[in-house]
Design a protein around this motif. Structure first.
Motif, short mmCIF file in Angstrom:
data_model
loop_
_atom_site.label_atom_id
_atom_site.label_comp_id
_atom_site.label_asym_id
_atom_site.label_seq_id
_atom_site.Cartn_x
_atom_site.Cartn_y
_atom_site.Cartn_z
N ARG A 188 0.82 -1.22 0.00
CA ARG A 188 0.00 0.00 0.00
C ARG A 188 0.84 1.26 0.00
O ARG A 188 0.29 2.35 0.09
N ASP B 296 -10.81 -0.94 1.94
CA ASP B 296 -9.75 -0.92 0.95
C ASP B 296 -9.21 0.48 0.68
O ASP B 296 -8.78 0.78 -0.44
N GLU B 297 -9.22 1.33 1.67
CA GLU B 297 -8.67 2.68 1.54
C GLU B 297 -7.54 2.86 2.57
O GLU B 297 -7.72 2.60 3.75
N SER C 39 -4.35 5.53 -1.51
CA SER C 39 -4.95 4.45 -2.31
C SER C 39 -6.40 4.28 -1.90
O SER C 39 -6.74 4.35 -0.72
N GLY C 40 -7.25 4.05 -2.88
CA GLY C 40 -8.68 3.93 -2.63
C GLY C 40 -9.39 5.25 -2.86
O GLY C 40 -8.94 6.08 -3.65
#
Length: 463
Positions: free
Chosen positions: A275, A321-322, A358-359
């Motif tokens: 990530r 998922d962030e 991300s996300g």
């Protein structure tokens, strides 16, 4: 971020509940740390090698068992040039023993371990246990590497379980893996290696006699099973890590030591579990003090962490998922002349942070704390701004966010969707726009005209 070998990160989760400790680092932001041993801190050496290894959290420490033989502290060449404790293994009793704290004494716990074997399998199949107990026989806990079935080997009480994998030939460089092993009070329930979930290898009960109290070997009497290789970092938690915590912790270690089963150029990453891209060579190797916030696909989360003087706190909108992660690359910090767009003038923090988003978009408090950043408190008259540049070859631009200043902490409350994206951020101090040359000329001309008019009026009054 170059390495001759791929190292290994092991998280063995097996859980006791200990109060969390506040500190400006990701590991302690997770909380419940029982002991944190690092090759780059708390190591005492003498003519015979390492004599004592002190925890960075709590009061635990490990002492040399043999008065005249201990592991060596090695600074280079190692993975990503991070200091490590190098154990000889085999028949050499150079292991360390915990004093006062024995980990995993019949309760659940979690372990992060960064290890690198440096020798091939011996005739007995076992090449070395990097952690163990002095219980002796099959009752002892043993965590290490094995030749049968490959990869990590762990023996708990009266049984043995191993992570599936293919072991290389003895002459080959031994690859480690970025592995997460979670275990409840009676069974190993899931394993993730290099971002790939593995089948449950089964589990056995941990007994009171299987406390982990050795580093570099399972027991003095089993000298042939001592660990041949390097140990860089060990973290013991008093609870299992949730998925988000495990993901963030593994990214911190992957960045710091350049480990993982997926290669991007010269860099090792965690594949789908990765990530944070700030540690890549192409992004400038911002691989120190990596921290962040995030929510995994299963809904588990970590909403606040910090390191190096910068913190991230989710205030809303954090969904599955962030993740938002950051890291830096310089150990020192100061307020220095800004590397700014030519239209700007002012100062900045010397320490710069690569931020990876991300996300989706997340509401965050992005804060800079002068004391945590190793700096004296700012002057009350100072003004602050958030600076950004896409890469180290570009100057910083000033972003349009108004901070809240409280004591020596400067906080920007924002939504990540309003940021320009992944890149390098730092704190600007007294940054202002430099007037354009034609603007200066106009102001000078207006000044001259104003002076001339005033002179005429004065002369007229005198006459």
């Amino acid at each position: 971020m170059f390495s001759h070998f791929r190292w290994a990160v092991l998280v063995f989760a097996v859980a006791i509940f200990v109060s969390s400790s506040a500190s400006a680092q990701l590991i302690t932001s997770i909380g419940g740390v029982e002991g944190w041993f690092r090759g780059d801190a708390g190591v005492t050496t003498d003519a015979f090698g390492v004599s004592q290894w002190n925890t960075q959290v709590g009061t635990d420490h490990a002492l040399r068992m043999n008065a005249t033989l201990g592991p060596m502290l090695v600074n280079s060449p190692t993975l990503n040039n991070q200091p490590v404790l190098r154990f000889s293994g085999g028949a050499t009793n150079d292991d360390l023993a915990f004093t006062g704290v024995a980990h995993g004494n019949g309760n659940d716990f979690s372990l992060l371990a960064v290890v690198q074997p440096t020798a091939g399998p011996d005739v007995g199949d076992t090449i070395g246990f990097f952690l163990g107990s002095n219980a002796g026989g099959n009752d002892s806990t043993k965590l290490g590497f094995w030749n049968q079935g490959g990869g990590f080997f762990r023996r708990v009480a009266n049984g043995a379980n191993q992570v599936p994998g293919t072991w290389p030939a003895a002459a080959s460089p031994i690859p480690g893996s970025a592995a997460y092993l979670q275990r409840n009070s009676s069974n190993i329930v899931d394993s993730v290696v290099d971002g790939v979930a593995l089948a449950d290898p089964g589990g056995v009960a941990i007994t009171q006699t299987s406390q982990i109290n050795r580093i570099g070997g399972p027991e003095n009497s089993a000298s042939s099973q001592n660990f041949p290789g390097d140990i860089a970092e060990l973290v013991f938690f008093g609870d299992t890590l949730n998925t988000a915590e495990r993901t963030l912790a593994m990214n911190y270690l992957s960045a710091k030591y350049n480990i993982g089963g997926t290669q991007v150029g010269a860099d090792n990453t965690l594949g789908s579990d990765d990530r944070y891209a700030g540690d890549l060579t192409s992004n400038g190797n911002f691989d120190q003090g990596v921290f962040g916030i995030g929510q995994a696909a299963d809904g588990s989360s970590l909403t606040s962490s910090l390191d190096g003087g910068m913190s991230l706190t989710a205030t809303g909108g954090l969904d599955n998922d962030e993740f938002v992660m950051a890291g830096f690359k310089v150990a020192t910090n100061a307020v220095v002349a800004g590397n700014l767009n030519p239209q700007l003038a002012g100062d900045q923090w010397q320490r710069e942070f690569f931020v990876d988003i991300s996300g989706g978009n997340v509401d965050v408090d992005l804060a800079f704390d002068f004391s945590d950043g190793g700096l004296a408190a700012p002057d009350p008259s100072d003004e602050f701004s958030l600076l950004f540049r896409t890469d180290e070859g570009s100057p910083f631009d000033q972003l349009d966010f108004t901070p809240l200043v409280s004591g020596d902490t400067v906080t920007f409350s924002l939504n990540t969707g309003d940021l320009p994206g992944d890149g390098i951020y730092t704190l600007g101090v007294n940054v202002a726009v430099v007037p354009e040359p034609h603007s200066i000329a106009i102001w000078c001309l207006l000044g001259l005209i104003s002076t001339g008019i005033a002179w005429r009026r004065t002369r007229a009054r005198v006459v």
